[in-house]
Write an enzyme that holds these catalytic residues in place. Structure first.
Site, PDB file in Angstrom:
ATOM      1  N   HIS A 131      -2.070  -2.209  -9.769  1.00  0.00           N
ATOM      2  CA  HIS A 131      -3.134  -1.683  -8.913  1.00  0.00           C
ATOM      3  C   HIS A 131      -4.291  -2.661  -8.867  1.00  0.00           C
ATOM      4  CE1 HIS A 131      -6.059   1.100  -7.186  1.00  0.00           C
ATOM      5  NE2 HIS A 131      -4.987   1.718  -6.728  1.00  0.00           N
ATOM      6  N   HIS A 135       0.884  -1.187   0.000  1.00  0.00           N
ATOM      7  CA  HIS A 135       0.000   0.000   0.000  1.00  0.00           C
ATOM      8  C   HIS A 135       0.915   1.230   0.000  1.00  0.00           C
ATOM      9  CE1 HIS A 135      -3.513   2.389   0.588  1.00  0.00           C
ATOM     10  NE2 HIS A 135      -3.887   2.039   1.803  1.00  0.00           N
ATOM     11  N   ARG A 195      -3.359   9.188 -11.530  1.00  0.00           N
ATOM     12  CA  ARG A 195      -2.498  10.065 -10.731  1.00  0.00           C
ATOM     13  C   ARG A 195      -1.071  10.063 -11.255  1.00  0.00           C
ATOM     14  NH1 ARG A 195      -4.150   7.050  -5.270  1.00  0.00           N
ATOM     15  NH2 ARG A 195      -3.648   5.323  -6.682  1.00  0.00           N
ATOM     16  N   PHE A 216       4.223  -0.334  -8.956  1.00  0.00           N
ATOM     17  CA  PHE A 216       3.560  -0.770 -10.198  1.00  0.00           C
ATOM     18  C   PHE A 216       2.359  -1.643  -9.879  1.00  0.00           C
ATOM     19  CE2 PHE A 216       7.605   0.597 -11.605  1.00  0.00           C
ATOM     20  CZ  PHE A 216       7.350   1.175 -12.841  1.00  0.00           C
ATOM     21  N   ASP A 267       2.406   5.866  -6.575  1.00  0.00           N
ATOM     22  CA  ASP A 267       3.602   5.908  -5.733  1.00  0.00           C
ATOM     23  C   ASP A 267       4.913   6.034  -6.502  1.00  0.00           C
ATOM     24  OD1 ASP A 267       2.426   5.801  -3.219  1.00  0.00           O
ATOM     25  OD2 ASP A 267       2.138   3.628  -3.360  1.00  0.00           O
TER      26      ASP A 267
HETATM   27  N1  ACO Z   1       5.497  -6.376  -9.766  1.00  0.00           N
HETATM   28  C1  ACO Z   1       5.531  -7.597 -10.303  1.00  0.00           C
HETATM   29  N2  ACO Z   1       4.438  -8.341 -10.508  1.00  0.00           N
HETATM   30  C2  ACO Z   1       3.271  -7.818 -10.133  1.00  0.00           C
HETATM   31  C3  ACO Z   1       3.156  -6.550  -9.573  1.00  0.00           C
HETATM   32  C4  ACO Z   1       4.332  -5.804  -9.391  1.00  0.00           C
HETATM   33  N3  ACO Z   1       4.306  -4.588  -8.870  1.00  0.00           N
HETATM   34  N4  ACO Z   1       1.870  -6.280  -9.314  1.00  0.00           N
HETATM   35  C5  ACO Z   1       1.180  -7.352  -9.683  1.00  0.00           C
HETATM   36  N5  ACO Z   1       2.025  -8.286 -10.187  1.00  0.00           N
HETATM   37  C6  ACO Z   1       1.669  -9.593 -10.713  1.00  0.00           C
HETATM   38  C7  ACO Z   1       1.547 -10.585  -9.569  1.00  0.00           C
HETATM   39  O1  ACO Z   1       2.756 -11.243  -9.328  1.00  0.00           O
HETATM   40  C8  ACO Z   1       0.492 -11.512 -10.076  1.00  0.00           C
HETATM   41  O2  ACO Z   1       1.062 -12.399 -11.007  1.00  0.00           O
HETATM   42  P1  ACO Z   1       0.571 -13.930 -11.071  1.00  0.00           P
HETATM   43  O3  ACO Z   1      -0.890 -13.862 -11.422  1.00  0.00           O
HETATM   44  O4  ACO Z   1       1.450 -14.514 -12.120  1.00  0.00           O
HETATM   45  O5  ACO Z   1       0.798 -14.469  -9.682  1.00  0.00           O
HETATM   46  C9  ACO Z   1      -0.440 -10.599 -10.883  1.00  0.00           C
HETATM   47  O6  ACO Z   1       0.358  -9.490 -11.283  1.00  0.00           O
HETATM   48  C10 ACO Z   1      -1.624 -10.090 -10.061  1.00  0.00           C
HETATM   49  O7  ACO Z   1      -1.128  -9.532  -8.840  1.00  0.00           O
HETATM   50  P2  ACO Z   1      -1.912  -9.542  -7.486  1.00  0.00           P
HETATM   51  O8  ACO Z   1      -0.968  -9.242  -6.363  1.00  0.00           O
HETATM   52  O9  ACO Z   1      -2.742 -10.781  -7.366  1.00  0.00           O
HETATM   53  O10 ACO Z   1      -2.902  -8.323  -7.714  1.00  0.00           O
HETATM   54  P3  ACO Z   1      -3.593  -7.474  -6.590  1.00  0.00           P
HETATM   55  O11 ACO Z   1      -4.728  -6.777  -7.207  1.00  0.00           O
HETATM   56  O12 ACO Z   1      -3.856  -8.295  -5.386  1.00  0.00           O
HETATM   57  O13 ACO Z   1      -2.415  -6.471  -6.191  1.00  0.00           O
HETATM   58  C11 ACO Z   1      -1.079  -4.644  -5.787  1.00  0.00           C
HETATM   59  C12 ACO Z   1      -2.425  -5.122  -6.356  1.00  0.00           C
HETATM   60  C13 ACO Z   1      -0.938  -5.122  -4.340  1.00  0.00           C
HETATM   61  C14 ACO Z   1      -1.068  -3.120  -5.795  1.00  0.00           C
HETATM   62  C15 ACO Z   1       0.063  -5.214  -6.649  1.00  0.00           C
HETATM   63  O14 ACO Z   1      -0.027  -4.718  -7.959  1.00  0.00           O
HETATM   64  C16 ACO Z   1       1.427  -4.915  -6.053  1.00  0.00           C
HETATM   65  O15 ACO Z   1       1.899  -5.666  -5.198  1.00  0.00           O
HETATM   66  N6  ACO Z   1       2.082  -3.784  -6.469  1.00  0.00           N
HETATM   67  C17 ACO Z   1       3.314  -3.380  -5.874  1.00  0.00           C
HETATM   68  C18 ACO Z   1       3.042  -2.613  -4.569  1.00  0.00           C
HETATM   69  C19 ACO Z   1       2.525  -1.227  -4.842  1.00  0.00           C
HETATM   70  O16 ACO Z   1       3.003  -0.519  -5.709  1.00  0.00           O
HETATM   71  N7  ACO Z   1       1.534  -0.825  -4.032  1.00  0.00           N
HETATM   72  C20 ACO Z   1       0.956   0.509  -4.126  1.00  0.00           C
HETATM   73  C21 ACO Z   1      -0.483   0.425  -4.570  1.00  0.00           C
HETATM   74  S1  ACO Z   1      -1.141   2.007  -4.978  1.00  0.00           S
HETATM   75  C22 ACO Z   1      -1.227   2.831  -3.501  1.00  0.00           C
HETATM   76  O17 ACO Z   1      -1.274   2.291  -2.416  1.00  0.00           O
HETATM   77  C23 ACO Z   1      -1.220   4.318  -3.640  1.00  0.00           C
END
Ligand code: ACO
Length: 374
Positions: free
Chosen positions: A259, A220, A268, A257, A310
């Site tokens: 969402h 987050h 944003r 990266f 972010d």
């Molecule tokens: N880097 C690499 N792979 C990623 C990323 C990432 N940043 N985000 C998603 N993926 C991949 C996952 O590994 C997953 O792959 P798989 O299906 O092969 O296992 C797929 O994309 C789906 O990801 P999930 O985590 O299931 O998606 P979810 O909707 O639960 O997650 C989240 C959203 C937590 C934001 C995720 O994209 C992430 O972890 N991002 C990095 C953390 C981040 O930037 N958070 C800030 C969010 S915005 C904010 O708070 C302002």
């Protein structure tokens, strides 16, 4: 895909109603109380946006002037809270400092019944930068700073306390814009945590303390700090592209990266990216912005993942001289406006939030006396 997989982490599940925000809604995009985020980022101040969220309308000039005056009058800290901030170790993560400081403020200034809830919201909005930077300056410079500056804006107050001098208008405005972009985002994890706590009829300090705990994690709000650490690992765009490809091959997550709600872009990001470029030119930066762009390109080419709010916020903060460990606390100083608005909205039509769970444990077990257990 099974139903469980689809709804894991409550993805796509509506958990209630709100008048505060739309996120990625077709034909609307990101809006706060019906106002487009791009209009707000371009034309409003953070104080106008906070007023909009907390009081339900954009202020007229008289209301805005009065609101700024109110916020300025609420910046001071109780002496006992300053004493505790001095005792908290200097190497504590500042998110933990804010989490404890908000909780303590609830001891010194308990909310009581909820008739003064707007005042508590304004108090938190006004004094979060004071708490953070009183602690920071005491432990970095050994100074007991006066947290009651004459700056009109939260952004000016924040940078003034941090750097011990008034910021340039470009830097102040850049921080102000990020505060607007971070202010509100519907039922994100920290806001939902605040609403769950509020749903038990608990006080605002408890709800905000819980929200800070939720925001702290790297999935987050903590992502802006993690993004900066990643960007700074590389010396050139080529090295960054190679490095990030390697991380993806090792199935590592690249912070900043992706969402949960957006599928092709985070609105944003366009604003943050433009600011980051402008500030990089102002700072005479030759590689940080280029490295960020190289990472963004690899993430899109390889995974179709886009930069969220972010990623470029990190370099914006870096270029205006903010240390990385204060990035997520800045998110708190902004999101308090959205959290408090949600807390008040939850209270206005409260229902305890208590979902059901699908049981996947063992079937009913026969009781085993302790001497017969394996
Ligand atoms: N880097 C690499 N792979 C990623 C990323 C990432 N940043 N985000 C998603 N993926 C991949 C996952 O590994 C997953 O792959 P798989 O299906 O092969 O296992 C797929 O994309 C789906 O990801 P999930 O985590 O299931 O998606 P979810 O909707 O639960 O997650 C989240 C959203 C937590 C934001 C995720 O994209 C992430 O972890 N991002 C990095 C953390 C981040 O930037 N958070 C800030 C969010 S915005 C904010 O708070 C302002």
């Amino acid at each position: 895909m099974s139903d469980k997989k689809k709804t894991g982490g409550l993805a796509g599940v509506s958990a209630g109603e709100t008048q505060l925000c739309t996120v990625g809604k077709e034909g609307a995009g990101l809006t706060y109380r019906g106002y487009d985020i791009y209009d707000l980022a371009d034309r409003a101040s953070f104080e106008e946006v906070a007023y909009l969220l907390l009081y339900g309308k954009l202020p007229n000039s008289r209301e805005l002037a009065a609101y700024i005056k109110t916020l300025k009058s609420l910046r001071g800290l109780p002496p006992q809270l300053k004493q505790v901030l001095e005792l908290v170790p200097g190497d504590t993560h500042p998110m933990d400092v804010l989490r404890s400081a908000v909780s303590l403020l609830g001891n010194f200034e308990p909310e009581g019944d909820f008739s003064n809830q707007s005042r508590v919201a304004d108090r938190l909005l006004a004094c979060l930068p004071s708490m953070l930077l009183y602690w920071h300056r005491f432990h970095t410079d050994g100074k007991r700073i006066n947290v009651e500056t004459g700056d009109d804006s939260v952004s000016g107050h924040f940078l003034h306390l941090l750097h011990d001098s008034k910021p340039s208008e470009l830097h102040r405005k850049s921080l102000d814009t990020t505060l607007i972009l971070y202010a509100e985002h519907e039922f994100n994890a920290s806001t939902f945590a605040a609403r769950v706590i509020t749903g038990t009829l608990s006080d605002m300090h408890s709800a905000v303390t819980g929200a800070i705990g939720a925001l702290r994690g790297p999935l987050h709000g903590g992502a802006n700090e993690a993004a900066m650490e990643l960007i700074q690992k590389f010396k050139s765009p080529d090295e960054a592209a190679r490095g990030v490809r390697g991380m993806l091959a090792r199935k590592e997550r690249i912070m900043g990266f992706g969402h949960r709600v957006y599928t092709v872009s985070d609105p944003r990001n366009a604003v943050n990216k433009k600011m980051s470029k402008m500030l990089s030119e102002e700072a005479g930066d030759t590689h940080l912005y280029a490295i960020s762009e190289a990472i963004e390109k690899v993430m899109w080419d390889e995974k179709k993942l886009f930069a969220n709010a972010d990623f470029f916020a990190a370099s914006v903060y870096h270029f205006i001289g903010i240390p990385t460990y204060l990035f997520t606390p800045i998110f708190v100083c902004s999101r308090i406006s959205g959290w408090a608005a949600h807390i008040m909205e939850q209270r206005a039509n409260n229902k305890l939030i208590r979902p059901a769970a699908d049981y996947i444990g063992p079937p009913l077990q026969k009781w085993q006396p302790i001497e017969k257990r394996a």
